[in-house]
Scaffold this motif. Sequence first.
Motif, mmCIF file in Angstrom:
data_model
loop_
_atom_site.group_PDB
_atom_site.id
_atom_site.type_symbol
_atom_site.label_atom_id
_atom_site.label_comp_id
_atom_site.label_asym_id
_atom_site.label_seq_id
_atom_site.Cartn_x
_atom_site.Cartn_y
_atom_site.Cartn_z
ATOM 1 N N ASP A 53 7.967 6.684 -0.763
ATOM 2 C CA ASP A 53 6.655 6.050 -0.607
ATOM 3 C C ASP A 53 5.578 7.042 -1.027
ATOM 4 O O ASP A 53 5.154 7.905 -0.259
ATOM 5 N N THR A 55 2.507 6.721 -1.392
ATOM 6 C CA THR A 55 1.221 6.631 -0.684
ATOM 7 C C THR A 55 1.192 7.521 0.562
ATOM 8 O O THR A 55 0.133 7.690 1.158
ATOM 9 N N GLU A 56 2.334 8.069 0.970
ATOM 10 C CA GLU A 56 2.322 9.065 2.041
ATOM 11 C C GLU A 56 1.814 10.416 1.534
ATOM 12 O O GLU A 56 1.502 11.306 2.328
ATOM 13 N N ALA A 59 -3.431 9.084 -2.557
ATOM 14 C CA ALA A 59 -4.254 7.926 -2.196
ATOM 15 C C ALA A 59 -3.702 6.661 -2.850
ATOM 16 O O ALA A 59 -3.203 6.694 -3.981
ATOM 17 N N SER A 60 -3.802 5.555 -2.140
ATOM 18 C CA SER A 60 -3.268 4.282 -2.645
ATOM 19 C C SER A 60 -3.879 3.918 -3.992
ATOM 20 O O SER A 60 -3.190 3.392 -4.876
ATOM 21 N N GLU A 61 -5.174 4.211 -4.158
ATOM 22 C CA GLU A 61 -5.838 3.869 -5.418
ATOM 23 C C GLU A 61 -5.213 4.632 -6.592
ATOM 24 O O GLU A 61 -5.028 4.087 -7.686
ATOM 25 N N VAL A 63 -2.102 5.809 -6.734
ATOM 26 C CA VAL A 63 -0.757 5.266 -6.959
ATOM 27 C C VAL A 63 -0.832 3.944 -7.708
ATOM 28 O O VAL A 63 -0.107 3.714 -8.687
ATOM 29 N N ASP A 64 -1.727 3.065 -7.273
ATOM 30 C CA ASP A 64 -1.851 1.750 -7.922
ATOM 31 C C ASP A 64 -2.238 1.883 -9.390
ATOM 32 O O ASP A 64 -1.782 1.112 -10.243
ATOM 33 N N SER A 137 -3.443 11.450 0.101
ATOM 34 C CA SER A 137 -3.471 10.425 1.153
ATOM 35 C C SER A 137 -4.509 10.824 2.196
ATOM 36 O O SER A 137 -4.739 12.020 2.432
#
Length: 725
Positions: A53, A55-56, A59-61, A63-64, A137
Amino acid sequence: MPNKKGMLLSYRADRFGARLISLVNTKRVSDAYDIPFLVYWVQATDIGAIFNDATELFASEFVDRHFMTDDEWRKRRSKSTRIGDFSDKTSKQFLNHIARGKDVLIDMAFGIFSFPDEDPDEVRKDFVKAFHDIAKSPQLAGIFTDLENKLKGATAYHIRRGDLVDVLRAKNRSWPKKFIPTQFYKYHMRKNLEAETAVILFSDEKATLQLYKDEFPTASSLRDLIGDMPLTEAGYDFLELYAMSHCSKIIAPAQSAFSAAAAELGNIPIVPLMDDFNEPDYAKVFEEFITQLEAAPRDDFNNGEIGQCLVHATDYLLKNKQPARAGRLMESWILRGLNISHIYSSACILQSQLGDYESILRMAEAADKGYVLFPKDKVILDQCRSYAHQLQEQHENALRHAQNAFWTDPMHPHNEAMVAAFYQSGIFNDTNAFPIEADLLKQSQRGAPYRILQTTYPEMIKDLPEDNGTTLPNLRPLVWNWIFFLGNQPKPKKPEAKQLLDKIEKLRGKSGDAPWMRGYEGLLEIHFGDPDEAVRLLNAVFDQSATALNAYRLSYANWQRRNIPEMLGWAEKAVALCEAPIYKVWLGNTLTRHKRLDEAEALLTQAVPRLDGYASVLEIEGNLWQRMGNTKKLVETYNKIAKLAPLSGYMRQKQAQAFVDDNQPKAAFEAMRIVCDTEFATPKGYAMYIDFLATAQRMDEAKSTLTMVRQRFPKSNAFDNIALP
């Protein structure tokens, strides 16, 4: 700016340090030349699964925006060029490549990449900036800032353990540049602590940290500095790497991507621990270390840790001309129950070189109580055992173990040496091995296998023909001819096949055509071309040279064409021409397919005992017993196969089914447990094992295994019908 169509791709399949180096290098190049980038983040099923994972960590942005799917990765990877291809090219040449729509893959595990026309000092600054610009993150971002002042001036010790000693496949490999024995760390730390240097310990195992802190109370770990925080394991690893980068220097194994990444990010020195000893201290610690290993004080030893320690100990003893001591040390641990793949092979090679054949047989007997994990090590064990039996004139045992080694991995270097020597000396012949034209084998000779004989199996040289010279026949044509009966089936590669074909063409120009030459051409046509053309060629060859080998080739080619009547007819002709057991086995296999079971039984009962070191030959016998409904003999046959190939997922699956047919559910479960625990099972085998677990009401294990195999075999439909409560 050029019209950029290509992209940068970041990829590593190993653990976090190497992945981070690859990613930051990618981000640095991307920033410098305004090139978009994508990241392929491997979804691991082993110890690396803690990083799945992303995102651990980020940052989610981020990764996306940058992480790609499996399908996109497969599509782009095949057309990409590795960054290493540009190490001697300018940035302009690189940009021209990108402008042509070509992707560039950055997959380096160590170091900072720069083009020859870039300033390395400026690149380093940009590399560190690129790391800081990657959005972390939210959990980690704030902690990073708080850590920096607490670590200045400290010496970081990175103690690599984890998968190297605890994960089955990793611990069965040798890692002398990644694993350092505890005695060396402790000696080095005492010197640093005596100098009143602050020491911070970093390790991938909590128990290891506690072991050192018990002996060195003034040493600290990262948790001592930050306390308990609600971080995932992956997040904590990232935090450790960042913290290590803010120490004054890092003491670490010579090849740790984790330490190397921290050193690059912090622009701090990394000191390979084993290189930081003076000669007297080095010798002193090694002698104490080896003496402790010889005393073997613990019964509750960690297999992986002892295996890695033995690598260091034996390497030191061999360099210091103490081979007998090294051999005794490895044998003593094997006889105590140590089961580490590379130790078996290392110990057998050494004892063979020393002429201690009884030691080889003792170690082989110990190995038979379990398994040797990797085929490459099993081949060496079996060939050394065959050699020991041969010298003791136990010829049947020697043959069986040589056959098994050959089946396990036909083109292993030790098979290329021993099997070729067995053929040259006549020990392998038509009565116990695979026939092949002597003229064909003569055409390609190799020196490397002969050198293996010289160093590890020297007595075999005495049995070679007087005019043999210092080379041995290349076994590839033999293997390609009998590929059906071999385990790790190495299909011919066109360049290798063409190289030999070119030699044959030159010989044909000098001495004229010969049937064996066109027989080889027909063999290649079976593998590379049209089976119909192969049959046409081989029929013409047979008209000139009506040998059993050519008849077998025609039978095999017709099997490829799915012309079963012709397959049978040529198989019968091969047996009529030659009584070699392998032709009878092939005919017995064909008759079994035709349900002429009594005839097949008569042939196989006679032929199989001469070839019972080949698991595939025994499998053909097993197919007969299955068709006849003789579950007792079926189980007996697969028990024999299990001794030869204990970790063959395919064979164990068939053994488990034989046990089920014989109403032995516990034995069936155990057969599948071994290959599932060692990750050699096929998808269908795992499905069978999950069903066994569910039947035994071990639902948690069934569910966790199902989750793992769906990740590992995403395209398999073997698990579609499994429904667990």
